[in-house]
Design an enzyme around this catalytic site. Structure first.
Site, PDB file in Angstrom:
ATOM      1  N   ASN A 110      58.507  57.149  53.192  1.00  0.00           N
ATOM      2  CA  ASN A 110      59.639  57.757  52.503  1.00  0.00           C
ATOM      3  C   ASN A 110      60.467  56.848  52.192  1.00  0.00           C
ATOM      4  O   ASN A 110      60.811  55.355  51.987  1.00  0.00           O
ATOM      5  CB  ASN A 110      59.906  57.783  54.332  1.00  0.00           C
ATOM      6  CG  ASN A 110      62.017  58.083  54.235  1.00  0.00           C
ATOM      7  OD1 ASN A 110      62.212  58.932  54.520  1.00  0.00           O
ATOM      8  ND2 ASN A 110      62.469  56.910  55.485  1.00  0.00           N
ATOM      9  N   HIS A 112      64.361  54.957  51.221  1.00  0.00           N
ATOM     10  CA  HIS A 112      65.384  54.883  52.265  1.00  0.00           C
ATOM     11  C   HIS A 112      67.349  53.808  51.841  1.00  0.00           C
ATOM     12  O   HIS A 112      66.518  52.344  50.815  1.00  0.00           O
ATOM     13  CB  HIS A 112      65.601  54.135  53.861  1.00  0.00           C
ATOM     14  CG  HIS A 112      66.619  53.504  54.683  1.00  0.00           C
ATOM     15  ND1 HIS A 112      66.973  54.870  55.272  1.00  0.00           N
ATOM     16  CD2 HIS A 112      67.506  52.644  55.157  1.00  0.00           C
ATOM     17  CE1 HIS A 112      67.942  54.773  56.536  1.00  0.00           C
ATOM     18  NE2 HIS A 112      68.130  53.004  55.974  1.00  0.00           N
ATOM     19  N   GLY A 146      58.121  55.464  64.682  1.00  0.00           N
ATOM     20  CA  GLY A 146      59.529  55.320  64.691  1.00  0.00           C
ATOM     21  C   GLY A 146      60.246  55.924  63.712  1.00  0.00           C
ATOM     22  O   GLY A 146      60.131  56.760  62.814  1.00  0.00           O
TER      23      GLY A 146
HETATM   24  C1  GAR Z   1      68.769  59.515  49.567  1.00  0.00           C
HETATM   25  O1  GAR Z   1      69.216  58.065  49.617  1.00  0.00           O
HETATM   26  C2  GAR Z   1      67.844  59.259  50.384  1.00  0.00           C
HETATM   27  O2  GAR Z   1      67.437  57.587  50.593  1.00  0.00           O
HETATM   28  C3  GAR Z   1      68.547  59.769  52.161  1.00  0.00           C
HETATM   29  O3  GAR Z   1      69.019  60.401  51.354  1.00  0.00           O
HETATM   30  C4  GAR Z   1      69.186  60.431  50.622  1.00  0.00           C
HETATM   31  C5  GAR Z   1      68.778  61.542  49.426  1.00  0.00           C
HETATM   32  O4  GAR Z   1      69.436  62.332  47.787  1.00  0.00           O
HETATM   33  N1  GAR Z   1      67.452  59.502  53.051  1.00  0.00           N
HETATM   34  C6  GAR Z   1      68.231  58.920  54.349  1.00  0.00           C
HETATM   35  O5  GAR Z   1      68.927  58.568  54.017  1.00  0.00           O
HETATM   36  C7  GAR Z   1      67.216  59.477  55.083  1.00  0.00           C
HETATM   37  N2  GAR Z   1      67.346  58.341  56.491  1.00  0.00           N
HETATM   38  P1  GAR Z   1      68.782  63.116  47.074  1.00  0.00           P
HETATM   39  O6  GAR Z   1      68.826  64.146  48.188  1.00  0.00           O
HETATM   40  O7  GAR Z   1      69.403  63.428  46.068  1.00  0.00           O
HETATM   41  O8  GAR Z   1      67.213  62.567  46.932  1.00  0.00           O
END
Ligand code: GAR
Length: 203
Positions: A110, A112, A146
Site C-alpha cells: 500500500n 500512504h 491494521g
Molecule cells: C494517494 O496519495 C494515496 O497515497 C492515497 O490516495 C491517493 C491516491 O491518489 N491513499 C490513501 O490515502 C490511503 N490511506 P491517486 O488515485 O491519484 O493514485
C-alpha cells in the site's frame, strides 16, 4: 511477475505504474486493475492501457466478510502466482481496509500519503497539516490487519510549506509517492527481500 493494482479514485499512482511498465523492462506486469466503485478515472486509465478491470463494491454485499471473499475471488481469477510463490497486489489509492481472506492469500503493498506511523487512515495529508507538522511524506508498506500498520518498505520526505493547502501538499506528496512506488515495487520484485521483526531488507 504479475501484479494487480487496486484503485478508488484518480489513479495517478496507477498511471505511473502503467507508464513504467510500458517504457522499461520492469520485472512486473499489471495483469488487472480492480476498484471498489465504477466510473472512476483509475478504471479509465486501465482501459486506455488495455488492462482488464473489475469492480467489487462493498455495498453489493450484506456483510463486510462477504465483500472480502468476493474481492479475493476477483483477485484469484486475475492473478497467477509469481515465480516467488506470491500473488502480488498493489493498493494505490484504494480506500478500503482489506480483510483477512484477501490478506491470507495475497501479498499486498500500500502507498500512504504520510510518514507512517504518523497520520494513518483516510486523511493522512489533512491530519499532518492540522497537527502542525513541518515535514510529512509518503510511505510504501506491506498491508497487515491494521490500518496502515504493516512493515515499511520505503519512505519519502516532503516539506510542508506555510502557504500549503491540503491539495497543494497532496500534489507534491504524490510526485514523490509515484516515484517511490515504481522504484519500490521494482526493487522488491527484481531482487527479492527479507522480512524479519518488521524490518524489510532488499536483497
Ligand atoms: C494517494 O496519495 C494515496 O497515497 C492515497 O490516495 C491517493 C491516491 O491518489 N491513499 C490513501 O490515502 C490511503 N490511506 P491517486 O488515485 O491519484 O493514485
Amino acid at each position: 511477475m504479475p501484479v494487480v493494482v487496486l484503485v478508488s479514485g484518480s489513479g495517478t499512482n496507477l498511471q505511473a505504474l502503467i507508464d513504467a511498465s510500458q517504457g522499461n523492462a520492469t520485472p512486473w506486469q499489471i495483469v488487472a486493475v480492480g476498484a471498489d466503485r465504477p466510473g472512476i478515472a483509475g478504471l479509465e486509465r486501465a482501459e486506455s492501457a488495455g488492462i482488464p478491470t473489475f469492480v467489487c463494491p462493498v455495498k453489493d454485499y450484506p456483510q463486510r466478510s462477504e465483500w472480502d471473499t468476493a474481492l479475493a475471488d476477483h483477485l484469484m481469477n486475475a492473478l497467477p502466482e509469481a515465480h516467488d510463490g506470491r500473488r502480488w497486489v498493489v493498493s494505490a489509492g484504494f480506500m478500503k481496509v482489506l480483510g483477512t481472506t484477501v490478506l491470507n492469500e495475497f501479498t499486498v503493498l500500500n502507498t500512504h500519503p504520510a510518514l507512517l506511523p504518523a497520520f494513518p487512515g483516510a486523511h493522512g495529508v489533512r491530519d499532518a497539516m492540522a497537527y502542525g507538522a513541518k515535514v510529512t511524506g509518503a510511505t510504501l508498506h506491506f498491508v497487515d490487519e491494521g490500518v496502515d500498520t504493516g512493515p515499511i518498505v520505503s519512505q519519502r520526505i516532503v516539506a510542508i510549506n506555510d502557504d500549503d493547502t491540503e491539495d497543494s501538499l497532496h500534489e507534491r506528496i504524490k510526485v514523490a509517492e509515484r516515484d517511490m512506488l515504481v522504484r519500490g515495487l521494482t526493487s522488491l520484485l527484481s531482487t527479492g527481500f527479507t522480512l524479519s521483526d518488521r524490518k524489510v531488507t532488499l536483497l
